[in-house]
Design a protein around this motif. Structure first.
Motif, PDB file in Angstrom:
ATOM      1  N   LEU A   1       0.635  -1.124  -0.029  1.00  0.00           N
ATOM      2  CA  LEU A   1       0.036   0.114  -0.098  1.00  0.00           C
ATOM      3  C   LEU A   1       0.405   1.151  -0.004  1.00  0.00           C
ATOM      4  CD1 LEU A   1      -2.634   1.187   0.038  1.00  0.00           C
ATOM      5  CD2 LEU A   1      -2.740   0.858   2.621  1.00  0.00           C
TER       6      LEU A   1
ATOM      7  N   VAL B   1       2.227   1.760  -3.863  1.00  0.00           N
ATOM      8  CA  VAL B   1       1.170   2.692  -4.521  1.00  0.00           C
ATOM      9  C   VAL B   1       0.932   4.103  -3.999  1.00  0.00           C
ATOM     10  CG1 VAL B   1      -1.281   2.291  -4.877  1.00  0.00           C
ATOM     11  CG2 VAL B   1      -0.439  -0.031  -4.230  1.00  0.00           C
TER      12      VAL B   1
ATOM     13  N   LEU C   1       3.746   5.701  -5.437  1.00  0.00           N
ATOM     14  CA  LEU C   1       3.824   6.201  -7.054  1.00  0.00           C
ATOM     15  C   LEU C   1       2.411   6.923  -7.141  1.00  0.00           C
ATOM     16  CD1 LEU C   1       3.667   2.538  -8.032  1.00  0.00           C
ATOM     17  CD2 LEU C   1       5.521   3.936  -7.851  1.00  0.00           C
ATOM     18  N   ALA C   2       1.907   7.120  -6.425  1.00  0.00           N
ATOM     19  CA  ALA C   2       0.211   7.618  -6.757  1.00  0.00           C
ATOM     20  C   ALA C   2       0.873   9.367  -7.090  1.00  0.00           C
ATOM     21  CB  ALA C   2      -0.616   7.276  -6.300  1.00  0.00           C
TER      22      ALA C   2
ATOM     23  N   GLY D   1       3.195  10.233  -9.911  1.00  0.00           N
ATOM     24  CA  GLY D   1       2.058  10.273 -10.894  1.00  0.00           C
ATOM     25  C   GLY D   1       1.603  11.787 -11.043  1.00  0.00           C
ATOM     26  N   GLY D   2       1.489  12.281 -10.195  1.00  0.00           N
ATOM     27  CA  GLY D   2       1.024  13.696  -9.687  1.00  0.00           C
ATOM     28  C   GLY D   2       1.972  14.672 -10.283  1.00  0.00           C
TER      29      GLY D   2
ATOM     30  N   ILE E   1       2.880  14.914 -13.122  1.00  0.00           N
ATOM     31  CA  ILE E   1       2.727  14.517 -14.455  1.00  0.00           C
ATOM     32  C   ILE E   1       3.210  15.749 -15.283  1.00  0.00           C
ATOM     33  CG2 ILE E   1       0.793  14.314 -14.897  1.00  0.00           C
ATOM     34  CD1 ILE E   1       1.154  12.253 -17.499  1.00  0.00           C
TER      35      ILE E   1
ATOM     36  N   LEU F   1       2.386  18.472 -18.914  1.00  0.00           N
ATOM     37  CA  LEU F   1       1.882  18.347 -20.511  1.00  0.00           C
ATOM     38  C   LEU F   1       3.080  19.153 -21.366  1.00  0.00           C
ATOM     39  CD1 LEU F   1      -1.839  18.835 -20.739  1.00  0.00           C
ATOM     40  CD2 LEU F   1      -0.960  16.753 -20.936  1.00  0.00           C
ATOM     41  N   PRO F   2       3.215  18.665 -22.181  1.00  0.00           N
ATOM     42  CA  PRO F   2       4.371  20.147 -22.957  1.00  0.00           C
ATOM     43  C   PRO F   2       3.571  20.579 -23.164  1.00  0.00           C
ATOM     44  CG  PRO F   2       4.221  17.027 -23.985  1.00  0.00           C
ATOM     45  CD  PRO F   2       3.163  17.725 -22.519  1.00  0.00           C
TER      46      PRO F   2
ATOM     47  N   VAL G   1       0.582  21.106 -25.720  1.00  0.00           N
ATOM     48  CA  VAL G   1      -0.730  20.032 -25.417  1.00  0.00           C
ATOM     49  C   VAL G   1      -1.576  21.263 -24.151  1.00  0.00           C
ATOM     50  CG1 VAL G   1      -1.188  18.088 -24.380  1.00  0.00           C
ATOM     51  CG2 VAL G   1       0.077  17.491 -25.904  1.00  0.00           C
TER      52      VAL G   1
ATOM     53  N   SER H   1      -1.397  24.503 -23.887  1.00  0.00           N
ATOM     54  CA  SER H   1      -2.220  25.342 -24.187  1.00  0.00           C
ATOM     55  C   SER H   1      -3.298  24.784 -25.073  1.00  0.00           C
ATOM     56  CB  SER H   1      -0.997  25.769 -25.799  1.00  0.00           C
ATOM     57  OG  SER H   1      -1.771  26.700 -26.815  1.00  0.00           O
ATOM     58  N   GLU H   2      -3.306  24.053 -26.103  1.00  0.00           N
ATOM     59  CA  GLU H   2      -5.177  23.678 -26.599  1.00  0.00           C
ATOM     60  C   GLU H   2      -6.328  22.905 -25.597  1.00  0.00           C
ATOM     61  OE1 GLU H   2      -5.514  23.487 -29.343  1.00  0.00           O
ATOM     62  OE2 GLU H   2      -3.397  23.961 -29.770  1.00  0.00           O
ATOM     63  N   LEU H   3      -5.765  22.998 -24.087  1.00  0.00           N
ATOM     64  CA  LEU H   3      -6.461  22.037 -23.318  1.00  0.00           C
ATOM     65  C   LEU H   3      -6.406  23.527 -22.307  1.00  0.00           C
ATOM     66  CD1 LEU H   3      -4.625  19.531 -21.873  1.00  0.00           C
ATOM     67  CD2 LEU H   3      -6.836  18.784 -22.881  1.00  0.00           C
ATOM     68  N   GLN H   4      -6.084  24.989 -23.418  1.00  0.00           N
ATOM     69  CA  GLN H   4      -6.671  26.136 -22.951  1.00  0.00           C
ATOM     70  C   GLN H   4      -8.020  26.025 -23.282  1.00  0.00           C
ATOM     71  OE1 GLN H   4      -5.601  27.975 -19.979  1.00  0.00           O
ATOM     72  NE2 GLN H   4      -4.490  25.981 -19.853  1.00  0.00           N
TER      73      GLN H   4
ATOM     74  N   ILE I   1      -2.318   8.989 -14.302  1.00  0.00           N
ATOM     75  CA  ILE I   1      -1.604   8.043 -13.648  1.00  0.00           C
ATOM     76  C   ILE I   1      -1.871   7.853 -12.325  1.00  0.00           C
ATOM     77  CG2 ILE I   1       1.011   8.045 -12.368  1.00  0.00           C
ATOM     78  CD1 ILE I   1       2.107   8.984 -14.609  1.00  0.00           C
ATOM     79  N   VAL I   2      -2.391   9.193 -11.778  1.00  0.00           N
ATOM     80  CA  VAL I   2      -2.952   9.266 -10.523  1.00  0.00           C
ATOM     81  C   VAL I   2      -4.043   8.039 -10.021  1.00  0.00           C
ATOM     82  CG1 VAL I   2      -4.028  10.204  -8.128  1.00  0.00           C
ATOM     83  CG2 VAL I   2      -1.251  11.139  -9.409  1.00  0.00           C
TER      84      VAL I   2
ATOM     85  N   LEU J   1      -3.543   4.296 -10.986  1.00  0.00           N
ATOM     86  CA  LEU J   1      -3.473   4.020  -9.940  1.00  0.00           C
ATOM     87  C   LEU J   1      -4.225   3.428  -9.092  1.00  0.00           C
ATOM     88  CD1 LEU J   1       0.549   5.641  -9.377  1.00  0.00           C
ATOM     89  CD2 LEU J   1      -0.220   3.289  -9.655  1.00  0.00           C
TER      90      LEU J   1
ATOM     91  N   SER K   1      -6.286  20.302 -32.945  1.00  0.00           N
ATOM     92  CA  SER K   1      -6.070  20.990 -31.667  1.00  0.00           C
ATOM     93  C   SER K   1      -5.890  19.366 -31.153  1.00  0.00           C
ATOM     94  CB  SER K   1      -7.202  21.772 -31.212  1.00  0.00           C
ATOM     95  OG  SER K   1      -6.864  21.662 -29.702  1.00  0.00           O
TER      96      SER K   1
ATOM     97  N   VAL L   1      -2.568  17.777 -32.781  1.00  0.00           N
ATOM     98  CA  VAL L   1      -1.467  18.424 -30.922  1.00  0.00           C
ATOM     99  C   VAL L   1      -1.547  17.371 -30.228  1.00  0.00           C
ATOM    100  CG1 VAL L   1      -0.410  19.510 -29.348  1.00  0.00           C
ATOM    101  CG2 VAL L   1      -1.270  20.425 -32.228  1.00  0.00           C
TER     102      VAL L   1
ATOM    103  N   LYS M   1     -11.109  23.825 -29.574  1.00  0.00           N
ATOM    104  CA  LYS M   1      -9.973  22.979 -29.537  1.00  0.00           C
ATOM    105  C   LYS M   1     -10.344  22.617 -28.595  1.00  0.00           C
ATOM    106  CE  LYS M   1      -6.776  25.866 -27.117  1.00  0.00           C
ATOM    107  NZ  LYS M   1      -5.804  27.465 -26.502  1.00  0.00           N
TER     108      LYS M   1
ATOM    109  N   GLY N   1      -9.612  22.396 -25.459  1.00  0.00           N
ATOM    110  CA  GLY N   1      -9.824  22.869 -24.203  1.00  0.00           C
ATOM    111  C   GLY N   1     -10.946  23.943 -24.484  1.00  0.00           C
TER     112      GLY N   1
ATOM    113  N   ARG O   1     -14.758  20.318 -18.529  1.00  0.00           N
ATOM    114  CA  ARG O   1     -15.136  21.501 -18.009  1.00  0.00           C
ATOM    115  C   ARG O   1     -16.367  21.878 -17.318  1.00  0.00           C
ATOM    116  NH1 ARG O   1     -11.443  24.766 -18.825  1.00  0.00           N
ATOM    117  NH2 ARG O   1     -10.229  24.840 -20.743  1.00  0.00           N
TER     118      ARG O   1
END
Lengths: 42, 314
Positions: free
Chosen positions: A5, A8, A11-12, A15-16, A18, A20-21, A24, A26-29, B3-4, B7, B197, B200, B256, B258, B271
């Protein structure tokens, strides 16, 4: 608490970390609403 | 999947795998048999047979991404093959977990294979599960034999969703090949939409396949024999899928990512406005999804605010 445990949870936590480039992330804005490419009705 | 979350799920799955899960149909808002045919197994009133197709939607942000990736909409994001063994229902599926990695995209850190889980466990992690009888003429014994063989030979999961290479299989690719083993023609893969988008993100994930096999393409010509959802009534399932279809229609090539998803330490998220629209849509007849989207998605005062309140304009 068992050793597995703890592993785990460790590792969790890792994992937090991580990230993004930038391109990427920017695209998630969202697009501001007053721009023409905002989520629209086609 | 972050990942979180992966896991946590891995831990939960490991923990739960040692327990006998008990499915209680009364706790489900939809647990409907939709066929009068007799099954090989009476699964809480559902007539099930080996070789049937199981498709599902988890309701998570990454499941919506799967629905949006192709040029054609698909309500379901995951698929597997049903198998009755020693009087118990199992599902064979392509499945992977995300392991910690200090570099590279998450797809490089996804590892898995064709595995077998009980139908109870499968249903338990999905928002909507549907079971389909393949079209007449499909040899279901051959379908399930293929599924068992890929499980036994340890076929690996394909995190890059490459339909052109069958040495590793993703979930719907595995189900498509299993059905083909039973005589069903392979579906025409759906082209990945030409959204800059999305491109990418897919480039980062190293997903270069020009087309994917969708769960929706596997259900064409098949008969739905069961519908299961813990949270949604059957009518609400229709409305929920209609809402997703409307999002797919609006996510045109100039959109996008986003506008629908965000990223946090918990991974990919919907969102709040999108989540609220989907939630609201399930309360209305599915024919009204487009009108609701006009009202709900057109009313954001602060589209980039996690805490922005919806103004319904009413």
């Amino acid at each position: 608490m068992s050793r597995s445990l703890l592993i785990v949870l460790l590792l969790a936590m890792l994992g937090g970390c991580i990230t993004l480039p930038r391109e990427v992330a920017s695209e998630l804005q969202p697009v501001p609403r007053d721009r023409p490419d905002h989520f629209h009705k086609p | 999947m972050s990942i979180v979350r992966a896991l946590v799920l891995a831990f939960a799955a490991t923990w739960l795998s040692g327990c006998a899960t008990t499915l209680t149909p009364a706790a489900y808002r939809t647990f409907d048999a939709e066929s009068v045919g007799e099954g090989e197994l009476d699964f809480h009133g559902l007539p099930l047979q080996s070789g049937q197709l199981v498709v599902s939607d988890s309701g998570e942000a990454d499941s919506l991404l799967m629905s949006m990736m192709g040029e054609q909409y698909t309500p379901y994001g995951h698929a597997g093959i049903l198998s009755i063994e020693a009087g118990k229902a199992y599902v064979y599926e392509g499945y992977a977990l995300l392991w910690p990695s200090l570099s590279g995209p998450p797809t490089d850190a996804m590892h898995g294979h064709i595995r077998r889980v009980t139908l109870d466990q499968y249903i338990g992690r999905q928002q909507v599960t549907a079971i389909f009888d393949p079209e007449p003429g499909v040899d279901k014994a051959a379908v399930v034999a293929f599924a068992r063989a890929r499980h036994e030979d340890g076929t690996e999961f394909d995190p890059y969703f490459d339909w052109r290479d069958h040495t590793r299989l993703y979930c719907t690719e595995f189900a498509a090949l299993a059905l083909q083993a039973g005589g069903r023609p392979l579906p025409t893969p759906v082209r990945v939409r030409d959204n800059a988008s999305l491109r990418v993100a897919l480039d980062w994930l190293k997903v270069q396949a020009p087309a994917i096999v969708t769960a929706g393409s596997l259900t064409e010509g098949a008969e739905r024999v069961a519908l299961i959802s813990k949270r949604l009534a059957a009518r609400e399932v229709d409305a929920y899928f209609a809402a997703k279809r409307e999002l797919h229609r609006r996510f045109t090539d100039d959109q996008k990512l986003g506008n629908i998803w965000s990223w946090s330490w918990r991974g990919l998220r919907l969102r709040p406005q999108i989540e609220a629209f989907i939630e609201a849509s399930s309360l209305w007849p599915h024919e009204t999804a487009a009108e609701l989207a006009d009202d709900w998605l057109g009313a954001f005062e602060q589209p980039d605010s996690r805490w922005g309140k919806l103004d319904t304009g009413r």
